[in-house]
Design a protein around this motif. Sequence first.
Motif, PDB file in Angstrom:
ATOM      1  N   ILE A 174       0.840  -1.203   0.000  1.00 24.75           N
ATOM      2  CA  ILE A 174       0.000   0.000   0.000  1.00 24.75           C
ATOM      3  C   ILE A 174       0.874   1.251   0.000  1.00 24.75           C
ATOM      4  O   ILE A 174       0.628   2.202  -0.749  1.00 24.75           O
ATOM      5  CB  ILE A 174      -0.968  -0.006   1.200  1.00 24.75           C
ATOM      6  CG1 ILE A 174      -2.004  -1.112   1.035  1.00 24.75           C
ATOM      7  CG2 ILE A 174      -1.643   1.357   1.372  1.00 24.75           C
ATOM      8  CD1 ILE A 174      -2.834  -1.381   2.269  1.00 24.75           C
ATOM      9  N   SER A 175       1.908   1.254   0.823  1.00 20.98           N
ATOM     10  CA  SER A 175       2.816   2.401   0.898  1.00 20.98           C
ATOM     11  C   SER A 175       3.506   2.635  -0.442  1.00 20.98           C
ATOM     12  O   SER A 175       3.573   3.771  -0.926  1.00 20.98           O
ATOM     13  CB  SER A 175       3.852   2.161   2.000  1.00 20.98           C
ATOM     14  OG  SER A 175       4.787   3.212   2.033  1.00 20.98           O
ATOM     15  N   SER A 188       1.024   4.047  -2.971  1.00 23.00           N
ATOM     16  CA  SER A 188       0.781   5.466  -2.739  1.00 23.00           C
ATOM     17  C   SER A 188       1.944   6.306  -3.264  1.00 23.00           C
ATOM     18  O   SER A 188       1.741   7.343  -3.905  1.00 23.00           O
ATOM     19  CB  SER A 188       0.568   5.713  -1.245  1.00 23.00           C
ATOM     20  OG  SER A 188       0.265   7.056  -1.002  1.00 23.00           O
ATOM     21  N   TYR A 208       1.841   6.259  -7.062  1.00 27.85           N
ATOM     22  CA  TYR A 208       0.708   7.068  -7.509  1.00 27.85           C
ATOM     23  C   TYR A 208       1.038   8.559  -7.440  1.00 27.85           C
ATOM     24  O   TYR A 208       0.591   9.333  -8.281  1.00 27.85           O
ATOM     25  CB  TYR A 208      -0.516   6.751  -6.647  1.00 27.85           C
ATOM     26  CG  TYR A 208      -1.785   7.433  -7.092  1.00 27.85           C
ATOM     27  CD1 TYR A 208      -2.531   6.925  -8.142  1.00 27.85           C
ATOM     28  CD2 TYR A 208      -2.243   8.587  -6.454  1.00 27.85           C
ATOM     29  CE1 TYR A 208      -3.702   7.546  -8.551  1.00 27.85           C
ATOM     30  CE2 TYR A 208      -3.411   9.210  -6.857  1.00 27.85           C
ATOM     31  CZ  TYR A 208      -4.131   8.684  -7.901  1.00 27.85           C
ATOM     32  OH  TYR A 208      -5.290   9.310  -8.311  1.00 27.85           O
ATOM     33  N   GLY A 209       1.828   8.955  -6.436  1.00 31.69           N
ATOM     34  CA  GLY A 209       2.167  10.365  -6.279  1.00 31.69           C
ATOM     35  C   GLY A 209       3.386  10.821  -7.061  1.00 31.69           C
ATOM     36  O   GLY A 209       3.442  11.969  -7.502  1.00 31.69           O
ATOM     37  N   ARG A 263      -3.027  14.070  -8.434  1.00 36.43           N
ATOM     38  CA  ARG A 263      -2.556  12.722  -8.114  1.00 36.43           C
ATOM     39  C   ARG A 263      -1.305  12.779  -7.235  1.00 36.43           C
ATOM     40  O   ARG A 263      -1.149  11.996  -6.302  1.00 36.43           O
ATOM     41  CB  ARG A 263      -2.287  11.931  -9.393  1.00 36.43           C
ATOM     42  CG  ARG A 263      -3.571  11.527 -10.093  1.00 36.43           C
ATOM     43  CD  ARG A 263      -3.354  10.726 -11.330  1.00 36.43           C
ATOM     44  NE  ARG A 263      -2.628   9.492 -11.045  1.00 36.43           N
ATOM     45  CZ  ARG A 263      -2.293   8.611 -11.957  1.00 36.43           C
ATOM     46  NH1 ARG A 263      -2.625   8.810 -13.219  1.00 36.43           N
ATOM     47  NH2 ARG A 263      -1.634   7.526 -11.635  1.00 36.43           N
ATOM     48  N   SER A 303      -2.406  13.701  -3.666  1.00 32.34           N
ATOM     49  CA  SER A 303      -3.066  12.570  -3.002  1.00 32.34           C
ATOM     50  C   SER A 303      -2.073  11.482  -2.617  1.00 32.34           C
ATOM     51  O   SER A 303      -2.051  11.011  -1.473  1.00 32.34           O
ATOM     52  CB  SER A 303      -4.140  11.979  -3.914  1.00 32.34           C
ATOM     53  OG  SER A 303      -5.157  12.908  -4.152  1.00 32.34           O
ATOM     54  N   GLY A 304      -1.267  11.066  -3.573  1.00 33.26           N
ATOM     55  CA  GLY A 304      -0.325   9.981  -3.315  1.00 33.26           C
ATOM     56  C   GLY A 304       0.736  10.330  -2.299  1.00 33.26           C
ATOM     57  O   GLY A 304       1.027   9.540  -1.380  1.00 33.26           O
ATOM     58  N   GLY A 309      -0.635  10.806   1.308  1.00 34.15           N
ATOM     59  CA  GLY A 309      -0.853   9.482   1.870  1.00 34.15           C
ATOM     60  C   GLY A 309       0.448   8.808   2.269  1.00 34.15           C
ATOM     61  O   GLY A 309       0.549   8.201   3.344  1.00 34.15           O
ATOM     62  N   ALA A 310       1.471   8.924   1.434  1.00 30.07           N
ATOM     63  CA  ALA A 310       2.766   8.303   1.739  1.00 30.07           C
ATOM     64  C   ALA A 310       3.420   8.962   2.946  1.00 30.07           C
ATOM     65  O   ALA A 310       3.947   8.282   3.842  1.00 30.07           O
ATOM     66  CB  ALA A 310       3.691   8.384   0.524  1.00 30.07           C
ATOM     67  N   GLY A 335       1.323   8.287   6.010  1.00 32.84           N
ATOM     68  CA  GLY A 335       1.358   6.846   6.231  1.00 32.84           C
ATOM     69  C   GLY A 335       2.599   6.411   6.985  1.00 32.84           C
ATOM     70  O   GLY A 335       2.538   5.544   7.860  1.00 32.84           O
TER      71      GLY A 335
END
Length: 159
Positions: free
Chosen positions: A72-73, A76, A79-80, A95, A98-99, A102-103, A106
């Motif tokens: 998941i990490s 993310s 994605y970013g 994007r 968001s990514g 989250g990273a 996270g």
Amino acid sequence: METGNLISQLHIGSALLALILAAVVLIASKGTRFHKRMGYFFTISLVLVNGSAALMYNLTGRFNLLHVFVMISLGSLIYGMIPAIRRKPANWLRRHISGMTGAALGVWAAGLAELTIRVLPGFLNPTQIMGIAAGIGVVFFFLIGFLIGRFMKALPENP
């Protein structure tokens, strides 16, 4: 966590660096040369954290839930970062925000959950510890959403 082997030392060192850099990148003015440099250093440190975590099996002896969080990490992070590097697609900045939010958060959620699991066993029972660790996850889930919304509001209508 065993700390005597090279993988564990790499994991601890890169995790501490990622925690610091995540805070720096989130606080720094966005789009500056400093932000970009610190972002690349954060990315490298997070890849090292996740790479070393993927090689650790001393908790259960096999693939476990923590390895899912590694994926998941990394998802993310990809994605970013990829849209920011390529400047594509048209919504690349959204994007990226968001990514990377989250990273960055996270890694802080993981750090606090790790601290909870390592420090509290002498004071609380396992059910209480898992409750606190889950609570940390929930708080950071909402914090990530809040910060993504805040950063998105600062963007022009069609970046």
